[in-house]
Scaffold this active site. Structure first.
Site, mmCIF file in Angstrom:
data_model
loop_
_atom_site.group_PDB
_atom_site.id
_atom_site.type_symbol
_atom_site.label_atom_id
_atom_site.label_comp_id
_atom_site.label_asym_id
_atom_site.label_seq_id
_atom_site.Cartn_x
_atom_site.Cartn_y
_atom_site.Cartn_z
ATOM 1 C CD GLU A 152 -1.874 -2.345 1.341
ATOM 2 O OE1 GLU A 152 -0.752 -2.632 1.802
ATOM 3 O OE2 GLU A 152 -2.761 -3.200 1.132
ATOM 4 C CG HIS A 165 -10.579 -7.498 7.387
ATOM 5 N ND1 HIS A 165 -9.929 -8.206 8.369
ATOM 6 C CD2 HIS A 165 -9.758 -7.522 6.320
ATOM 7 C CE1 HIS A 165 -8.764 -8.653 7.903
ATOM 8 N NE2 HIS A 165 -8.638 -8.245 6.660
#
Lengths: 351, 327
Positions: B56, B125
């Site tokens: 990322e 998540h």
């Protein structure tokens, strides 16, 4: 100082007299700019705020690298960013005014020493967070690749940055996508205040830092960064590789930062100035610092040019004087420039 | 002309149309466009549609570098929590580079991620982390709640010259609705009144808009008329539309799927307290997640999150007998 005869190898042999003098001129301009910045802390206390980082010692590496550059290639340094725009033709006056936080500064007083930017000269900005701009450089290379412009990117960062996640992630991606970028790992032996052997596994093992390249299946070489022509040779090869679509390379350029990491961190109103280099100030190693001073790239390259009859002593003196006057003028310009209007502070948040 | 489509499809339509319109728009991310059968890849080629590794920091940092040099990257990040490993790039690079350069560069990029996946994805998540980004000057944050907004906000995000965090809600992915065909832009900083009402103003984003609308429907049976407002972007935030509504209703219930502390709801509450205090006839009430991570097991997860009943109870608490009698 006697090893100047080793200067001038393969590709650099093709450099003409004018180009060699250009290299020396840029090196001395960088040195003069940085000396003027350093003296500001004594001569104009309070004129510069925050943290300032100098490139003295890095001149041969930076100019030798940029001597391979085509006119529209991107240059992406770190927060230690005074040298690169000088070579690109950015006004020293506007740069100095930026360091002084003035209205006429390159970034109108919004960036300061760590955040110079001159996008019109293909220098789109820097990050003050170690290692993060490595990814930005790969992004500029992505732009060049997607638009097929033929540009390449020169990405400069220090030995300390090569331990950041951004380094590993970006080199993998740049190699995977064959991005046109040359990664120049400037190993100046110190990560801020810590010696490289205390924070780098390769250095601790006595191995070159360039071997990190093997992890990404790209070329990695180590070069004497005190010699602009040796740097030129290696960077020219890497630049050619990038231009022909073969992807990135990693060059470890070894030199020694001749000033401390930055000016001393003091709490206002206590004045700040440059402390002793860490070799002396932290580790008490005067011999190491003296030896590094003896390898100073500027007198070394000057001696080479004189011995090769490219530059006489008086011609060299004239170049030195010219650089000094240019930077004297930059300081005078910065001092004369007004401070920005306070209400400008909310400008430029959004485009 | 409009066509019924799913929320998830509406985003893809916008990205496709914008990539057709502007060759500078590129799209990449993990686990996408992996085979030659991929429709985006077929249409735009490997140069503009790419596969990224699980990196990322590099994905977003490269987008920043590409944006300041002339591209308009869209990074597919899949889940908003994945952005956490690259927060320097999102908070300290993308929104700062223009400012630090004194306005010399612009950073047009879109970080696309899903959030709030309340379907048993547990602690790492399912969270709502937009509050960490809505207070960063230079960054914009969009949270569509309908298929039409999903398209219109995505188009606005891609055309914006600033870094935009575009957060789509996983629980809305399959919802359908009418979506305008062709160019459709939902401007940033313009709240949408999803349902008009007179007794109370409910402000909600994302999935919570759907919950609030359901609660409002339920409350009509009790004679309570609730106005539901979706700010659609948290940065910039349309405080004016909310204050205007409060001026009419005198009551404000803020619904936020994020935990209460430092929530978007808390920020809106402060704005209304300062700018609309004289219009309030009851305290502002916040209906948020409880201050905990999201648990795995269904009853635990349900207990933690806002729902229709919690929203309705909050509305009843501020409306009181008086308004109900009046109705």
């Amino acid at each position: 100082m006697n090893d100047h005869k080793s200067l001038g190898k393969n590709l650099a042999r093709n450099l003409g007299k004018d180009r060699l003098i250009w290299i020396y001129t840029q090196m001395i301009r960088i040195r003069e700019f940085e000396e003027h910045v350093k003296r500001t802390f004594l001569e104009h206390p309070g004129a510069m705020r925050g943290h300032t980082h100098l490139a003295d010692g890095a001149e041969a590496s930076i100019v030798g690298t940029l001597a391979t550059r085509n006119a529209t290639d991107f240059v992406m340094p770190t927060y230690r960013c005074h040298a690169h725009p000088l070579v690109l033709g950015t006004s020293a006056k506007k740069m100095m005014a930026e360091l002084y936080g003035r209205k006429d500064g390159l970034c109108k007083g919004f960036g300061g020493s760590m955040h110079l930017a001159d996008p019109d000269r293909y220098f789109p900005g820097t990050s003050g967070i170690v290692g993060q701009s490595i990814a930005h450089a790969a992004g500029a290379a992505l732009t060049a690749q997607v638009k097929n412009t033929g540009q390449i990117v020169y990405c400069f960062f220090g030995d300390g940055a090569s331990k950041q996640g951004a380094f590993f992630e970006t080199l993998n991606l740049a190699a995977l996508w064959k991005l046109p970028v040359v990664f120049i790992l400037e190993n100046n032996e110190y990560q801020a205040y810590t010696h490289v052997a205390l924070e780098d596994a390769n250095a601790q093992a006595g191995d070159p830092l360039s071997q990190k390249a093997a992890a990404f299946s790209i070329p990695g070489v180590t070069v004497d960064g005190n010699d602009p022509l040796l740097v030129y040779d290696e960077v020219a090869k890497a630049a050619e590789r990038a231009r022909t679509g073969l992807g990135p390379s990693l060059i470890e350029s070894k030199f020694y930062r001749l000033s401390a990491h930055g000016n001393a961190i003091t709490i206002p109103p206590a004045p700040t100035q440059f402390p002793e280099h860490e070799a002396i100030g932290v580790y008490g190693n005067k011999a190491e610092y003296r030896a590094a001073k003896d390898r100073d790239p500027i007198p070394r390259f000057a001696a080479h040019l004189e011995s090769e009859k490219i530059l006489t002593q008086s011609e060299r003196q004239a170049l030195d004087d010219k650089a000094r006057v240019e930077m004297d003028d930059a300081v005078a310009f910065a001092l004369a420039s007004p401070l920005p209007e306070p209400e400008e502070a909310i400008k430029y948040v959004y485009a | 002309m409009s066509r019924e489509m799913m929320y998830g499809e509406a985003m893809a339509v916008s990205i496709t149309e914008e990539m057709q319109r502007d060759a500078n728009v590129i799209f990449y991310g993990q686990n996408m466009a992996m085979t030659e059968r991929d429709p985006m890849l077929k249409m735009f080629g490997r140069n503009r549609v790419r596969i990224a590794p699980i990196s990322e920091t590099a994905e977003i940092g490269i987008a920043v570098g590409a944006a300041i040099t002339g591209l308009r990257p869209i990074v597919e990040l899949w889940m908003s929590e994945f952005m956490l490993v690259a927060m320097d790039q999102i908070i300290n690079e993308a929104p700062r580079l223009r400012y630090m350069s004194g306005g010399q560069v612009k950073v047009p990029l879109v970080l696309k991620a899903g959030y709030g996946f309340a379907a048993g994805w547990a602690g790492q998540h399912s969270n709502c982390i937009y509050h960490t980004m809505m207070g960063i000057p230079g960054l914009k944050v969009a949270l569509p709640s309908t298929p039409a907004d999903a398209k219109g906000l995505m188009t606005a995000a891609i055309r914006d010259d600033n870094p935009v965090v575009y957060l789509h809600h996983y629980m809305l992915t399959l919802d359908t609705g009418d979506v305008p065909e062709g160019e459709y832009i939902v401007p940033f900083g313009v709240a949408d009144i999803k349902r008009a009402g007179n007794d109370v103003t409910i402000v909600a984003t994302g999935w919570m808009v759907k919950k609030s609308l359901a609660a409002a429907e339920q409350l009509t049976r009790e004679g309570i008329s609730a106005e539901v407002i979706d700010p659609r972007t948290l940065a910039p935030l349309d405080v004016e539309t909310i204050v205007k509504s409060v001026k009419k209703t005198g009551r404000l219930v803020l619904v936020d799927q994020a935990p209460r502390q430092s929530s978007a709801a808390a920020v809106i509450a402060a704005e209304v307290a300062e700018k609309g205090f004289e219009h309030l006839s009851a305290p502002i009430v916040m209906v948020t997640a409880l201050d905990a991570s999201v648990p795995y097991s269904e009853p635990l997860e349900s207990y933690l999150l806002p729902n229709e009943d919690k929203i309705s109870d909050a509305v009843r608490s501020v409306v009181g007998e008086h308004a109900r009698m009046r109705a």
